[in-house]
Design a protein around this motif. Sequence first.
Motif, mmCIF file in Angstrom:
data_model
loop_
_atom_site.group_PDB
_atom_site.id
_atom_site.type_symbol
_atom_site.label_atom_id
_atom_site.label_comp_id
_atom_site.label_asym_id
_atom_site.label_seq_id
_atom_site.Cartn_x
_atom_site.Cartn_y
_atom_site.Cartn_z
ATOM 1 N N LEU A 315 26.819 -24.451 17.915
ATOM 2 C CA LEU A 315 27.120 -25.836 18.301
ATOM 3 C C LEU A 315 25.920 -26.508 18.953
ATOM 4 N N ASP A 316 25.171 -25.723 19.720
ATOM 5 C CA ASP A 316 24.041 -26.291 20.449
ATOM 6 C C ASP A 316 22.768 -26.334 19.612
ATOM 7 N N ALA A 317 22.813 -25.653 18.437
ATOM 8 C CA ALA A 317 21.609 -25.634 17.590
ATOM 9 C C ALA A 317 21.358 -27.019 16.997
ATOM 10 N N GLU A 318 20.105 -27.295 16.741
ATOM 11 C CA GLU A 318 19.735 -28.603 16.213
ATOM 12 C C GLU A 318 20.053 -28.741 14.719
ATOM 13 N N THR A 319 20.277 -27.588 14.046
ATOM 14 C CA THR A 319 20.534 -27.649 12.602
ATOM 15 C C THR A 319 21.874 -28.272 12.289
ATOM 16 N N GLY A 320 22.809 -28.188 13.265
ATOM 17 C CA GLY A 320 24.135 -28.769 13.036
ATOM 18 C C GLY A 320 24.879 -28.100 11.919
#
Length: 533
Positions: A315-320
Amino acid sequence: MTTAQGGVRGWSATRTKVQSRIRFTSLRLRLVVVFGLVALTAAVSASGIAYWLNREAVQSRAQDAALNDFERELQSHVSTLHPNPSQDQLRITARKMADGGDRFGVLLIDEDADGRTVSASSTDNALNGFSLKDVPASLRKAVNKRQKITSGNQHPYHVYWQRVIDGDTPYLVGGAKMIGGGPTAYMRKSMEKEAEDLNSLAWSLGIATGLSLIGSALLAQAAATTVLKPVQRLGVAARRLGEGKLDTRLRVSGTDELADLSRTFNLAAESLEKKVDDMSAREEASRRFVADMSHELRTPLTAITAVTEVLEEELDAETGSVDPMIEPAVRLVVSETRRLNDLVENLMEVTRFDAGTARLVLDDVDIADQITACIDARAWLDAVELDAERGIMANLDPRRLDVILANLIGNALKHGGSPVRVSVREGDKNDADLLIEVRDHGPGIPEDVLPHVFDRFYKASASRPRSEGSGLGLSIALENAHIHGGAITAANSPEGGAVFTLRLPRDAAPLIAREGDGEQGEGGTEDTEGDGQ
């Protein structure tokens, strides 16, 4: 905890002393006094009646004998006198009457040939003489009064008598007038011998009354001992039962009321022991169930926690990579998993307290540094104000102190209002404790909620049965304070907001020393309470 148990022991010892004092100076004394009063009343009544009966008998016997002698002598000697006798003739007759009587004086009064009144006494002694002034006026009047002749009264004159006291000596004075003309005769007999006999009787009765009072006191003491001994045994057994010695029983002997009371006590103690054993067994089973359930939940929770941590990272990753449609559900799962994990950890901590297996691991800590570390670890620096001087050292369990502070400060932030202020104060010279106050600026705690803020799973509002907390935070904080020998109190500040005051000893090492000696009990020995405002 040790402090509470010491207080109970002190109170119990004081109560025992007070009850012993009451037992030996009240009930026993009342029994002795009642026995004494009953015996005294009975003895005085019996002595009074005996004295009165003997007094009447002695006086009547002496009186009747003296009057009978006087009447006999009067008939024997006065009837031989010539009319209008001289004083010498009266004196001779009076002496003859006195010599023939039972030690009484005689006074004769008549008229001589010239019509003068003459009188003569059986003694001319100036000190012991018997004269007309020694005769009461009422008696002289009765003697000289002529009675009307009727069918019931055949004589105009009669013998009259009266008891008088001259000085300290009692006398019997009697008189009669000769029928058909002749002298008037009076007699006076001393009743001193009879009075001495009556005094001796009174002294004897008084001594007997005193001896009966002493005997009744001894009898009352013996009776009180006999009656109070079973009561004392019952009191001791009741105190032992109250101290938790449920196997206490009384030895039953006899068939009286006290024996029935002992049997009733034994039945009540047996029933109480059985119920306590049943409750202890159920409580132990409940603790085992909670502990086993908590341990069983930890294994799947560990796996679930690992998965939720991966999901949270996604959830916190930038890749979404997570679908926006399911992102709220994923965050809910992560939040509830953490909450469930906290609940399981708190339940395991509670079971350790209830089972008495919680132990202190002491270390010297700087209180200001410990509070700062607790606030920093939870990212509360912007919401918490700290008022504590560095250098205030204490020998405590750092992990348990951190648990206490985290629960108090977290509770203030969650239910109160920012900023939350934490202040540390040292006790005076006579107080070796530390005082840590956690105050918020919220609406405060409702008065009906204050007594329950430390209850487990207590919710301030029945319409909000579910909250982010487990309802065990403040309860665990209180138990950790108790295990240190301290306490936590909750109150409302007059300036607004709630204030939780943590009192801890500067050195908890003596508690561990007493624990090693078997005096320190830990865990759920006192009522515990849960968080929530």
